[in-house]
Design a protein around this motif. Structure first.
Motif, short mmCIF file in Angstrom:
data_model
loop_
_atom_site.label_atom_id
_atom_site.label_comp_id
_atom_site.label_asym_id
_atom_site.label_seq_id
_atom_site.Cartn_x
_atom_site.Cartn_y
_atom_site.Cartn_z
N MET A 117 -3.59 115.94 85.65
CA MET A 117 -3.87 115.04 86.46
C MET A 117 -5.36 114.71 86.52
N TYR A 118 -5.69 113.53 86.32
CA TYR A 118 -7.06 113.35 86.60
C TYR A 118 -7.29 111.95 87.08
N ALA A 119 -7.84 111.82 88.17
CA ALA A 119 -8.23 110.45 88.94
C ALA A 119 -6.87 109.72 89.04
N GLY A 120 -5.87 110.29 89.40
CA GLY A 120 -4.70 109.31 89.76
C GLY A 120 -3.55 109.13 88.75
N ARG A 121 -4.11 109.56 87.53
CA ARG A 121 -3.12 109.58 86.34
C ARG A 121 -2.90 110.82 85.82
N ILE A 122 -1.71 110.85 84.91
CA ILE A 122 -1.41 111.77 83.97
C ILE A 122 -2.16 111.70 82.95
N ILE A 123 -2.62 112.54 82.44
CA ILE A 123 -3.56 112.45 81.41
C ILE A 123 -2.77 113.40 80.05
N GLU A 124 -2.18 114.29 80.50
CA GLU A 124 -1.43 115.21 79.32
C GLU A 124 -0.42 115.97 80.01
N SER A 125 0.86 115.97 79.10
CA SER A 125 1.99 116.51 79.81
C SER A 125 2.62 116.98 78.50
N GLY A 126 3.47 118.18 78.90
CA GLY A 126 4.12 118.87 77.79
C GLY A 126 4.64 120.40 78.25
N ARG A 127 5.13 120.95 77.15
CA ARG A 127 5.50 122.58 77.65
C ARG A 127 4.26 123.23 77.93
N THR A 128 4.35 123.89 78.95
CA THR A 128 3.14 124.87 79.52
C THR A 128 2.59 125.47 78.35
#
Lengths: 316, 347, 331
Positions: free
Chosen positions: C227-238
């Motif tokens: 997360m950055y400044a209230g948004r999800i900027i990247e997601s996926g398998r750890t």
């Protein structure tokens, strides 16, 4: 090298800073505080401008006519035009006398608190910062002082001085004596509060940082710790001003304060007290109302300030 | 000691001890025990017989978990506390018993950076006031212009825009405040900096900025650091030598590389294995039983015995001495001394 | 069906003169028994996400729009009675500071037994037995004695174990852990992490782990949101995110760690600071700190897109990768 950006807005002025600060904001949002402040300012400004706005000078015997005594206020039958609030037992214009009296009461209250604050803050700072034996000694002194009630100390002191110097000399310097006795009697209030804040501030890293930089204890106490201990000092100062005004009024009422020739609110109430059953209630009642209102608004302001500056409620 | 300037370590700590009395004042020391009133005062043994030294240009790191006395060591060296026993020498001169006036010349040389950037700057002073104050104090008679130049120079060197000097600390973020705190320490041109967990209150991306800043200052000013931290990855990056503290005693002192490639003390091994690793996801750490005992009642013998898998009767009765190892490290452990560790691991 | 499904969650804070957006259109899913990490620096909104999931936000914060579907039911629309049943019973939360979470004037036993009796129809003795079983599950020695102790009599690690035991008391389907090990020492942290991992796996409990520590996320979770400044900027398998981050911020965050640089060398720092909620820059919030930023980044908020093996919100992710490929080809 990093390039951090902080928008280069112009530095706000002190006034707009204060207005937009948390304190300014909560003040604007609190009608009780605003009304109290307005009333307090009205009373304070009017009383300090007394020589300009009062129609008569109550200290000038040439302007007093004993024949004018005990005229009722303007809205009651039998009043004399020119005396809005009526006259007192000596024929002085009550409105002018109240203005001058309030000025005296406020002056004594504020000066006495300044004296208390000076003594209490110095002692509290030293006790809190140095600690150890000196701290124990000073705080025991404060405890002893506190175990005598202010009025008791003041009555004894003033009665003794009155007897020593004679009534004339005493009356001449009554203001000074009152300030001194109220000031000295109440310093432990400050000393205790300041000591407690100093103990809390002393543990913070900026004090360590100052010590590592080699600053002396005097500098650390005055430049670093004291400015950060001001909030509780402000809060108790308001309450203490109200207390000092009441103390002064009580002492004057008991005949140990301001003489009738130079009446403060207390002595005015006292002088009118003899006439309350002869129908001239206004000589006591009107200064009494002024006293109550004055003390009330100061206390309300103090309450508001305590809420705003309470470190438990406000973290900053 | 042929040449004092080159041979002698800059900072020497010898048999340093610090106890804090828990019961202050006569009345508190009175206790009711077995039907009698006895006088007994308890104390926290924060630092027990520590000897360390730091050479010029070194970054000596002290690592350990909370309550191991690492901050106390920092504060003792900074002169914020006085030791209960032992000596601290700086440049050959004993500094632990100096008066405030006697300490004054050293204050310019030894500076400290604190953990919490939100508390280490006076909230009622602007940045300019905070930075000018030490310059004026240590260089009386310097003109206002020179003071201003010095402050501007230091602010530039830590990456804080000098035009922000009129602002108050609360207008800055944690990372910027820590920069300002570092700037304040640098205004007096110190040669030795004690840093007590300077980055642990900061965010990851800001930690890197501050750590870089400290490395930069080290190189450009030839600073020597005493760096207190609990974060081993920072130690590996920043330190040249490491001292591992446990319950107020030194377990192991070694060069950073030696310590990380070949840790010897059982506690150091456990500590290293406990750091969460980024790339391998199988936590494979040496599990320590129990937790750090309180430093009020220190166990007899080795302080680590209650959690050590190798502890035997000797460990319970005799405190291990620091013994030099062939690779230059110093380890205080009976099991290492007797070569029991490898035997157990093999068997 | 997923256990938890968050759609376009927007959380706002009513400030003195304006309303600021703390969470801006957060969407993610969590399968039954899945372990999800939420990573970010302070101010990124990760703790607010945790609080909103249980509908625990208090003034001046409020959920402005969006859905939080837990087992098919929208948490945002639930009334207080349903929320009470949800909290503790089906979702539990673990906080950073164990001393604040436990009530200092009640014994461990009182706190556990009363929680149980408030949610289940149990006799005091039955509740006590369950409490003892749960304490044993978190490896607390002699649990019968611990029940009689007050929180201050226990060490930090022990307290955090007890908090985990309390969280597990009612067999929730999801545990939200907000920096559960940050206040603990490294050796204790390793223990607690292992314990949480083991409990989640054996009881099929979902875990949302909120932390700033990439090492912890890497060891504990299967999937990660950055997360950055209230948004999800990247997601996926750890694994993918740690080994091959796509967003410049995630890359910066990982590269800034001291382990990623040779000792004594400068760390690869991200310049600047996380913006405050009142001054989030236009376009991509990361653009003032990003070396790849273009004018397009400064004007348009990037959408989350599928890229490689992760979802990433960055306009320049393609160019960034082709640049890298070119550099590698040159090297």
């Amino acid at each position: 090298m990093s390039t951090e950006t902080l928008n280069p807005k112009s530095e706000p002025s002190r006034w707009s800073r204060a207005w937009n600060s948390n304190m300014g904001y909560s003040f604007r949002r609190n009608p009780v505080a605003v009304v109290s402040m307005i009333v307090f300012l009205l009373i304070a400004v009017a009383s300090f401008l007394a020589p300009l706005i009062a129609p008569y000078d109550p200290y000038d015997p040439a302007q007093i006519d004993i024949m004018n005594s005990e005229y009722p206020p303007a809205w009651i039958n039998g009043s004399l035009p020119g005396f809005i609030l009526g006259t007192d037992d000596q024929g002085r214009d009550l409105w002018s006398t109240i203005l001058y009296g309030t000025r005296l009461s406020l002056l004594i209250g504020i000066c006495a608190v300044a004296l208390q604050a000076f003594l209490g803050i110095s002692i509290g700072l030293i006790a809190g910062y140095v600690g150890g034996r000196l701290d124990s000694l000073l705080m025991r002194l404060a405890d002893i002082q506190l175990s005598f009630s202010t009025l008791m100390v003041a009555i004894i002191f003033l009665a003794v001085t009155q007897a020593m110097f004679g009534t004339d000399t005493f009356n001449k310097y009554a203001v000074v004596f009152l300030i001194a006795v109220i000031g000295v009697a109440e310093w432990p209030q400050y000393a205790r509060t300041v000591r407690a804040t100093v103990l809390a501030e002393k543990k913070k890293e900026y004090v360590d940082s100052a010590r590592v930089l080699g600053f002396g204890p005097m500098r650390i106490m005055v430049r670093h710790i004291l400015p950060n201990s001001l909030s509780p000092i402000f809060v108790i100062s308001t309450v203490q001003v109200a207390n000092a005004i009441i103390s002064e009024a009580s002492l004057s009422f008991l005949g140990l304060g301001m003489p009738p020739s130079q009446p403060s609110l207390g002595s005015l109430i006292s002088s009118g007290f003899d006439y309350i059953f002869s129908g001239s209630w206004w000589i006591t009642a009107i200064p009494g109302v002024v006293l109550v209102v004055l003390v009330l608004v100061i206390n309300l302001l103090g309450d508001w300030m305590r809420d705003v500056l309470n470190p438990k409620l406000y973290k900053g | 000691m042929s040449d004092a300037n080159t041979d002698r370590p800059l900072l020497e700590i010898q048999n340093l001890e610090k106890r804090f009395d828990l019961d202050q004042g006569f009345l508190e020391t009175l206790k009711f025990k077995q039907g009698r009133i006895v006088r007994e005062s308890r104390s926290v043994h924060a630092v027990n017989n520590i000897s360390l030294e730091a050479r010029k240009g070194e970054a000596l790191c002290i690592v350990g978990e909370s309550g191991c006395g690492k901050s106390t060591v920092a504060r003792l060296v900074a002169g914020l506390l006085t030791p209960s026993a032992g000596e601290i020498r700086y440049g050959g001169q004993r500094i632990d018993n100096l008066s405030r006036a006697g300490m004054q010349p050293l204050r310019k040389k030894i500076q400290m950076i604190f953990q919490n950037p939100y508390a280490s700057l006076n909230p009622r002073m602007t940045i300019r006031q905070a930075l000018e104050e030490p310059v004026r104090h240590h260089n009386p008679g310097v003109s206002a212009g020179e003071v201003r130049d010095k402050v501007t120079e230091v602010m530039m060197s830590v990456g804080v825009d000098p035009s922000w000097a009129k602002r108050y600390p609360h207008e800055f973020s944690g990372g910027q405040r820590q920069r300002i705190a570092i700037a304040r320490a640098l205004t007096v041109d110190p040669e030795f900096i004690i840093a007590d967990e300077p980055i642990s209150a900061l965010d990851v991306s800001i930690q890197a900025q501050v750590l870089n800043l400290m490395l930069e200052a080290k190189e450009s000013r030839g600073l020597t650091y005493l760096f207190i931290t609990h974060d081993l990855s920072v130690v590996e990056h920043f330190g040249t030598r490491v001292a591992v503290l446990y319950l107020g005693s030194v377990c192991e002192v070694a060069d950073t590389q030696t310590l990380f490639s070949n840790p010897k003390h059982p506690y150091t091994r456990a500590l290293l294995s406990a750091v969460p690793q980024l790339k391998d996801d199988r936590p494979n750490h040496i599990r320590l039983k129990g937790e750090i005992p309180t430093p009020i009642n220190l166990p007899q013998g080795c302080p680590f015995q209650s959690r050590c898998a190798f502890a035997d009767t000797r460990c319970k009765s005799e405190k291990p001495k620091a013994i030099h190892q062939p690779d230059g490290s110093t380890v205080a452990c009976h099991a290492v001394e007797e070569d029991r560790l490898e035997a157990v691991a093999a068997g | 069906m997923s256990l938890l499904s968050v759609r376009d969650l927007t959380v706002k804070f009513a400030m003195r003169d304006q309303t600021v957006t703390a969470l801006n259109g957060i969407s993610f899913d969590l399968a039954k028994g899945e372990r999800l990490g939420i990573v970010g620096e302070s101010g990124a909104g990760k703790s607010i996400t945790g609080f909103s999931l249980m509908n625990l936000l208090s003034r001046p914060g409020y959920i402005d729009s969006g859905k939080i579907l837990f087992d098919g039911e929208d948490v945002v629309q639930m009334n207080n009675k349903k929320l009470r049943n949800l909290r503790g019973n089906r979702m539990a939360m673990i906080f950073q500071d164990p001393m604040v979470t436990l009530n200092p004037v009640l014994t461990i036993g009182q706190q556990m037994i009363e929680t149980l009796m408030a949610h289940r129809k149990l006799s005091r003795e039955e509740a006590r037995q369950i409490a003892i079983v749960k304490l044993r599950e978190v490896y607390i020695p002699s649990p019968e004695e611990r029940l009689e102790q007050y929180p201050h009599e226990l060490s930090g690690g022990m307290r955090q174990r007890i908090i985990i035991a309390i969280a597990l008391l009612l067999d929730p389907q999801l545990i939200i852990a907000d920096e559960p090990t940050t206040a603990l020492d490294v050796t204790i942290q390793a223990d607690i992490m292992e314990l949480m991992l083991e409990l989640c796996q054996s009881n099929q409990v979902g875990l949302i782990l909120i932390t700033h520590d990439l090492g912890v996320v890497s060891q504990m979770t299967e999937r990660t949101l950055v997360m950055y400044a209230g948004r999800i900027i990247e997601s996926g398998r750890t694994r993918e995110i740690i080994n091959d981050p796509q967003h410049p911020y995630t890359q910066g965050l990982i590269n800034a760690l001291p382990q990623q640089t040779l000792p004594g060398q400068r760390l690869k720092q991200i310049p600047g600071n996380m913006p405050g909620l009142v001054s989030i820059p236009a376009g991509c919030a990361f653009n003032p700190r990003c070396k790849y930023a273009t004018d397009f980044c400064r004007s348009r908020v990037p959408e989350t897109e599928h890229y490689g093996k992760v979802e990433v919100a960055c306009h320049e992710v393609q160019r960034l990768n082709s640049d890298e490929d070119r550099q590698e080809a040159q090297a």
